[in-house]
Write a protein that holds these residues in place. Structure first.
Motif, PDB file in Angstrom:
ATOM      1  N   TYR A  45       0.813  -1.211   0.000  1.00 52.57           N
ATOM      2  CA  TYR A  45       0.000   0.000   0.000  1.00 52.57           C
ATOM      3  C   TYR A  45       0.850   1.265   0.000  1.00 52.57           C
ATOM      4  O   TYR A  45       0.534   2.241  -0.678  1.00 52.57           O
ATOM      5  N   ASN A  46       1.914   1.257   0.766  1.00 48.25           N
ATOM      6  CA  ASN A  46       2.729   2.462   0.894  1.00 48.25           C
ATOM      7  C   ASN A  46       3.450   2.830  -0.387  1.00 48.25           C
ATOM      8  O   ASN A  46       3.950   3.946  -0.526  1.00 48.25           O
ATOM      9  N   THR A  78      -6.358  10.288   1.897  1.00 44.07           N
ATOM     10  CA  THR A  78      -4.961  10.312   2.352  1.00 44.07           C
ATOM     11  C   THR A  78      -4.683  11.492   3.279  1.00 44.07           C
ATOM     12  O   THR A  78      -3.689  11.476   4.013  1.00 44.07           O
ATOM     13  N   THR A 102      -4.618   6.434   6.234  1.00 44.30           N
ATOM     14  CA  THR A 102      -3.486   5.826   5.539  1.00 44.30           C
ATOM     15  C   THR A 102      -3.807   5.582   4.068  1.00 44.30           C
ATOM     16  O   THR A 102      -4.971   5.618   3.644  1.00 44.30           O
ATOM     17  N   LYS A 103      -2.774   5.280   3.289  1.00 49.29           N
ATOM     18  CA  LYS A 103      -2.965   4.945   1.879  1.00 49.29           C
ATOM     19  C   LYS A 103      -3.785   3.673   1.719  1.00 49.29           C
ATOM     20  O   LYS A 103      -4.536   3.527   0.752  1.00 49.29           O
TER      21      LYS A 103
END
Length: 494
Positions: free
Chosen positions: A13-14, A112, A116-117
């Motif tokens: 995800y990050n 965002t 979180t992403k």
């Protein structure tokens, strides 16, 4: 491949960036919406947008030759597609898919800012689903257009600084309101909130000028929509059709605050619980902006007095962000719950699976992917040389576009407008009531061909006088010559 892509997102995800998210959302949106590219229409409003846009492409400004109760940017978007690609359902629906993907992308951006992403990705994915399924959302609605502009503008408020950006923000808000007038309500609540922050000294230096520039951008866009009418000496038509007519429509006796109240109360209660339980941090500017926008949209529902399924498009992106915020504060999901979530995502597009089957079935049975009475009925009329100069579609009025003809009168552009007496003063129409208009169509124009729908009253079932008149008139002066699925084709008796 899809499974690998899903695993990638779960683990990385990050590493997500906007480009990757956009293409993923576009692929999902295409998969969900593609089978509906071949449908004649999903909602009658979409058909109206198309035929008014075609009239504009042919050189007639909206409200001058054909008339409907929407601001001009909605028609402009459709006209732009038609002017480039011609009469193409595929191109129009592809445009709608791109708008859904972009709205979901900026929903990702909004999320965002507060989560979180990972949460942002899931919010954007569900945004595609909620803007594409459950009711008449598979077509291209004015709500898709106005919501895209509003979501982008809201994101830019949270992400950008400087007068140049605020000019763009103002233009985007103008595009939103001139696509669907009720977006003026969330814009008003947002504007009041930003002014309140300014008064309380909670904004950085230059914020006052930013708001002024945003207001200038908004007004410039409104004036730009008036310019073509001014040049043609039709400025009164612009004012009456865009501003006066919607106000009269909102006061229609068929609308009641009580119809919108359950949804509005349920949403406010959920927001209140989320804030009181501290799942939603109301102290942050980002959350405050989302909340005031939601309240503005809810107020517009109350003012309208009803909540059709496609109205909710205006609410979903902002509400999904807050749902994501709440989900982000919940305990980590167990493996069985995660598996159940995956199955839920797979099952959500059930309408799409069914429509894929319908498209394939239609291809095997009729030799065409395109399906629906709005396509089959005009094809039969053209192939059998039935009269098209004087034709009246009480249903499937996308048929006007298919046959290259206009509705019998300006008021008949959308069939239901015939019955809305309160709108007649703003149409520039010689008749002043719906019954006068209907009698004029049937007794003066005398359409050679009339199209209705089986097992459905021609007008709203509450309109007993209208239905009684046209049913009696059809029985006395017309004969049924063809039934195509639910489409009924009548020919006038000589």
């Amino acid at each position: 491949m899809p499974n690998r892509l899903f695993v990638f997102f779960i683990s990385h995800y990050n590493r997500l960036n906007w480009a990757t998210v956009f293409w993923t959302l576009l692929i999902v949106a295409l998969f969900v919406r593609f089978p509906f590219f071949f449908r004649d229409y999903v909602d009658r409003d979409e058909s109206t947008f198309i035929i008014v846009a075609q009239s504009w492409v042919d050189g007639h400004l909206p409200y001058t030759q054909l008339w409907d109760l929407k601001p001009p940017i909605t028609f402009l978007v459709f006209a732009a597609v038609i002017s480039v690609f011609g009469k193409s359902f595929f191109a129009i629906r592809l445009m709608g898919t791109l708008m859904v993907a972009l709205t979901a992308l900026f929903t990702y951006g909004l999320t965002t800012k507060v989560a979180t992403k990972k949460v942002a990705f899931w919010c954007s994915l569900f945004c595609v689903f909620f803007l594409s399924l459950f009711g008449s959302l598979q077509g291209v609605m004015s709500e898709h257009i106005c919501t895209l502009f509003f979501v982008v503008a809201t994101y830019l408020i949270l992400d950008k600084k400087g007068n140049g950006w605020y000019l763009i923000i103002g233009l985007l808000f103008g595009l939103s309101v001139m696509s669907k007038l009720n977006m003026a309500y969330p814009l008003l609540t947002l504007g009041l909130f930003l002014c309140w922050q300014l008064i309380k000294g909670k904004t950085p230096p230059g914020s006052a000028l930013n708001l002024v520039v945003m207001g200038i951008g908004f007004l410039v866009l409104i004036l730009l929509t008036a310019l073509p009418y001014h040049l043609e000496g039709e400025l009164a038509v612009w004012w009456q059709s865009i501003f006066e007519a919607p106000l009269a429509y909102s006061q229609s006796k068929f609308h009641s605050v009580a119809k919108a109240l359950p949804l509005v109360l349920a949403t406010i209660i959920l927001l209140t619980v989320g804030i009181l339980k501290r799942f939603i941090d109301i102290k942050t500017k980002e959350i405050q902006i989302l909340v005031v926008v939601i309240l503005g949209v809810l107020f517009s529902f109350m003012q309208t007095g009803k909540v059709n399924g496609h109205y909710l498009i205006q609410l979903y992106p902002f509400l999904l962000v807050l749902v994501g915020v709440v989900a982000n504060r919940l305990p980590v999901l167990s493996k069985p719950v995660k598996i159940a979530l995956v199955f839920l995502v797979v099952l959500i597009p059930m309408e799409s699976y069914l429509e894929y089957a319908n498209v394939i079935s239609n291809k095997l049975e009729k030799g065409s992917f395109y399906n629906g009475e709005g396509i089959d009925v005009p094809q039969y009329i053209a192939q059998n040389d039935l009269e098209t100069k004087n034709i009246f579609f009480t249903e499937y009025h996308i048929g006007y576009w298919m046959l290259g003809v206009d509705p019998p009168t300006k008021a008949a552009t959308h069939p239901s407008n015939i019955t809305r007496d309160k709108l007649f003063p703003y149409m520039g129409n010689p008749r002043t009531t719906g019954m006068q208009e209907l009698r004029y169509i049937m007794e003066e124009i005398k359409p050679k061909t009339v199209v209705t729908r089986k097992r459905k009253t021609i007008f709203d079932k509450k309109l007993l006088e209208f239905n009684a008149y046209i049913n009696t008139y059809l029985a006395e002066h017309y004969k049924l010559v063809k039934t195509i699925d639910r489409g009924l084709i009548y020919q006038r008796l000589e």
